[in-house]
Design a protein around this motif. Structure first.
Motif, PDB file in Angstrom:
ATOM      1  N   LEU A   6     -29.030  41.164  76.012  1.00  0.00           N
ATOM      2  CA  LEU A   6     -29.039  42.600  75.704  1.00  0.00           C
ATOM      3  C   LEU A   6     -28.901  43.021  74.282  1.00  0.00           C
ATOM      4  O   LEU A   6     -29.723  43.931  74.010  1.00  0.00           O
ATOM      5  CB  LEU A   6     -27.898  43.204  76.455  1.00  0.00           C
ATOM      6  CG  LEU A   6     -28.042  43.017  78.088  1.00  0.00           C
ATOM      7  CD1 LEU A   6     -26.819  43.538  78.806  1.00  0.00           C
ATOM      8  CD2 LEU A   6     -29.242  43.853  78.569  1.00  0.00           C
ATOM      9  N   GLU A   7     -28.409  42.366  73.297  1.00  0.00           N
ATOM     10  CA  GLU A   7     -28.410  42.873  71.902  1.00  0.00           C
ATOM     11  C   GLU A   7     -30.015  42.779  71.400  1.00  0.00           C
ATOM     12  O   GLU A   7     -30.157  43.480  70.771  1.00  0.00           O
ATOM     13  CB  GLU A   7     -27.445  41.767  71.360  1.00  0.00           C
ATOM     14  CG  GLU A   7     -25.961  42.144  71.240  1.00  0.00           C
ATOM     15  CD  GLU A   7     -25.282  41.117  70.488  1.00  0.00           C
ATOM     16  OE1 GLU A   7     -25.649  40.480  69.502  1.00  0.00           O
ATOM     17  OE2 GLU A   7     -24.112  40.621  71.063  1.00  0.00           O
ATOM     18  N   ARG A  47     -25.726  36.719  78.577  1.00  0.00           N
ATOM     19  CA  ARG A  47     -26.340  38.055  78.808  1.00  0.00           C
ATOM     20  C   ARG A  47     -26.155  38.929  77.908  1.00  0.00           C
ATOM     21  O   ARG A  47     -27.216  39.809  77.397  1.00  0.00           O
ATOM     22  CB  ARG A  47     -25.689  38.144  80.331  1.00  0.00           C
ATOM     23  CG  ARG A  47     -26.688  39.565  80.765  1.00  0.00           C
ATOM     24  CD  ARG A  47     -25.609  40.176  81.905  1.00  0.00           C
ATOM     25  NE  ARG A  47     -24.363  40.542  81.121  1.00  0.00           N
ATOM     26  CZ  ARG A  47     -23.112  40.333  81.844  1.00  0.00           C
ATOM     27  NH1 ARG A  47     -22.881  39.538  82.672  1.00  0.00           N
ATOM     28  NH2 ARG A  47     -22.054  40.756  81.190  1.00  0.00           N
ATOM     29  N   ASP A  48     -25.127  38.974  77.421  1.00  0.00           N
ATOM     30  CA  ASP A  48     -24.743  40.110  76.300  1.00  0.00           C
ATOM     31  C   ASP A  48     -25.799  39.924  74.887  1.00  0.00           C
ATOM     32  O   ASP A  48     -26.193  40.784  74.569  1.00  0.00           O
ATOM     33  CB  ASP A  48     -23.487  40.068  75.865  1.00  0.00           C
ATOM     34  CG  ASP A  48     -22.467  40.629  76.848  1.00  0.00           C
ATOM     35  OD1 ASP A  48     -23.045  41.044  78.092  1.00  0.00           O
ATOM     36  OD2 ASP A  48     -21.155  40.418  76.948  1.00  0.00           O
ATOM     37  N   ARG A  49     -25.677  38.980  74.620  1.00  0.00           N
ATOM     38  CA  ARG A  49     -26.698  38.352  73.446  1.00  0.00           C
ATOM     39  C   ARG A  49     -28.251  38.624  73.843  1.00  0.00           C
ATOM     40  O   ARG A  49     -28.820  39.281  72.770  1.00  0.00           O
ATOM     41  CB  ARG A  49     -26.731  36.770  73.262  1.00  0.00           C
ATOM     42  CG  ARG A  49     -27.554  36.417  71.930  1.00  0.00           C
ATOM     43  CD  ARG A  49     -27.190  36.774  70.706  1.00  0.00           C
ATOM     44  NE  ARG A  49     -28.051  36.597  69.497  1.00  0.00           N
ATOM     45  CZ  ARG A  49     -28.613  37.345  68.810  1.00  0.00           C
ATOM     46  NH1 ARG A  49     -28.318  38.688  68.796  1.00  0.00           N
ATOM     47  NH2 ARG A  49     -29.762  36.952  67.953  1.00  0.00           N
ATOM     48  N   ASP A  97     -21.609  35.606  80.905  1.00  0.00           N
ATOM     49  CA  ASP A  97     -21.644  37.024  80.222  1.00  0.00           C
ATOM     50  C   ASP A  97     -21.930  36.763  78.533  1.00  0.00           C
ATOM     51  O   ASP A  97     -22.774  37.581  78.109  1.00  0.00           O
ATOM     52  CB  ASP A  97     -20.160  37.334  80.139  1.00  0.00           C
ATOM     53  CG  ASP A  97     -19.697  37.636  81.596  1.00  0.00           C
ATOM     54  OD1 ASP A  97     -20.554  37.672  82.716  1.00  0.00           O
ATOM     55  OD2 ASP A  97     -18.622  38.091  81.883  1.00  0.00           O
ATOM     56  N   THR A  98     -21.788  35.677  77.980  1.00  0.00           N
ATOM     57  CA  THR A  98     -22.178  35.605  76.584  1.00  0.00           C
ATOM     58  C   THR A  98     -23.667  35.523  76.482  1.00  0.00           C
ATOM     59  O   THR A  98     -24.303  36.575  75.504  1.00  0.00           O
ATOM     60  CB  THR A  98     -21.398  34.391  75.890  1.00  0.00           C
ATOM     61  OG1 THR A  98     -20.135  34.508  76.278  1.00  0.00           O
ATOM     62  CG2 THR A  98     -21.727  34.298  74.713  1.00  0.00           C
ATOM     63  N   SER A 109     -28.201  52.724  77.025  1.00  0.00           N
ATOM     64  CA  SER A 109     -28.125  51.252  76.977  1.00  0.00           C
ATOM     65  C   SER A 109     -26.886  50.515  77.647  1.00  0.00           C
ATOM     66  O   SER A 109     -27.087  49.529  78.235  1.00  0.00           O
ATOM     67  CB  SER A 109     -27.835  50.787  75.454  1.00  0.00           C
ATOM     68  OG  SER A 109     -26.584  51.577  74.879  1.00  0.00           O
ATOM     69  N   ALA A 122     -27.667  47.861  80.441  1.00  0.00           N
ATOM     70  CA  ALA A 122     -26.614  46.690  80.691  1.00  0.00           C
ATOM     71  C   ALA A 122     -25.999  46.746  82.235  1.00  0.00           C
ATOM     72  O   ALA A 122     -25.960  45.577  82.681  1.00  0.00           O
ATOM     73  CB  ALA A 122     -25.566  46.809  79.705  1.00  0.00           C
ATOM     74  N   ILE A 173     -26.558  43.774  84.948  1.00  0.00           N
ATOM     75  CA  ILE A 173     -25.445  43.021  85.395  1.00  0.00           C
ATOM     76  C   ILE A 173     -25.465  43.180  87.018  1.00  0.00           C
ATOM     77  O   ILE A 173     -25.252  42.201  87.739  1.00  0.00           O
ATOM     78  CB  ILE A 173     -23.986  43.407  84.841  1.00  0.00           C
ATOM     79  CG1 ILE A 173     -23.922  43.295  83.550  1.00  0.00           C
ATOM     80  CG2 ILE A 173     -22.963  43.172  85.826  1.00  0.00           C
ATOM     81  CD1 ILE A 173     -22.929  44.039  82.939  1.00  0.00           C
TER      82      ILE A 173
END
Length: 191
Positions: free
Chosen positions: A174-175, A170-172, A167-168, A86, A90, A94
């Motif tokens: 990925l979650e 993108r991270d969501r 970033d927020t 993971s 990620a 990125i």
């Protein structure tokens, strides 16, 4: 017998590749002159190492893909194969915008991407090994093939780059992807 490149020439080549990666990955002010300036060499030195812009771009893309392959291979000994997979997924998402910009510049230059295709295949293979280890560890669903996984990876990478996700967001994203990769028994059942 191939001639050895002098140490200063090797250093120039490394600096040119690093500068070209920075210049072409950003997309802004992407010129060979800018590469020479950033590498602190003359334009003739750039063309002595890379006779065409296409040759330079292919070398940059191959170098980048080989570096990613090496990073994936280094993760094969990780204590937590699921976290390694993971984390690398990620990292690729990125990294995608820069890689895509370089690949697009190579296509636009009319370059031959045969070596880049080989390097891409080697990266694909290394990701497959990471996936297999994560599946054996029970961290990733075992009914997922490498082609399906890679399609998710490419889709997430291109989507994040095209949407210019912060970033927020993108991270969501990925979650959500990682939740779908968990083994089926890890998903709550609804009745």
């Amino acid at each position: 017998m191939a001639m050895m490149m002098r140490a200063d020439a090797q250093d120039n080549r490394r600096r040119i590749l690093a500068a070209a990666e920075e210049v072409y990955a950003s997309g802004a002010d992407a010129s060979t002159e800018r590469v020479a300036e950033l590498a602190s060499v003359g334009i003739a030195t750039v063309f002595r190492h890379f006779p065409t812009k296409a040759a330079l771009l292919e070398a940059v893309l191959v170098t980048r893909l080989e570096r990613l392959r090496d990073q994936a291979q280094a993760l094969l000994d990780a204590d937590d194969p699921g976290a390694a997979l993971s984390g690398f997924f990620a990292h690729l998402v990125i990294d995608a915008a820069g890689k895509l910009a370089i690949a697009e510049a190579l296509r636009a230059s009319g370059g031959d991407d045969t070596e880049a295709e080989r390097a891409s295949y080697a990266l694909h293979t290394a990701v497959g090994e990471l996936l297999s280890r994560a599946q054996k560890a029970g961290a990733v669903r075992d009914d997922l093939g490498l082609d399906e996984f890679y399609a998710l990876l490419i889709g997430a990478s291109r989507g994040a780059a095209a949407m210019e996700l912060d970033d927020t967001a993108r991270d969501r994203m990925l979650e959500v992807v990682f939740a779908g990769l968990r083994p089926m028994e890890a998903h709550p059942r609804t009745t």
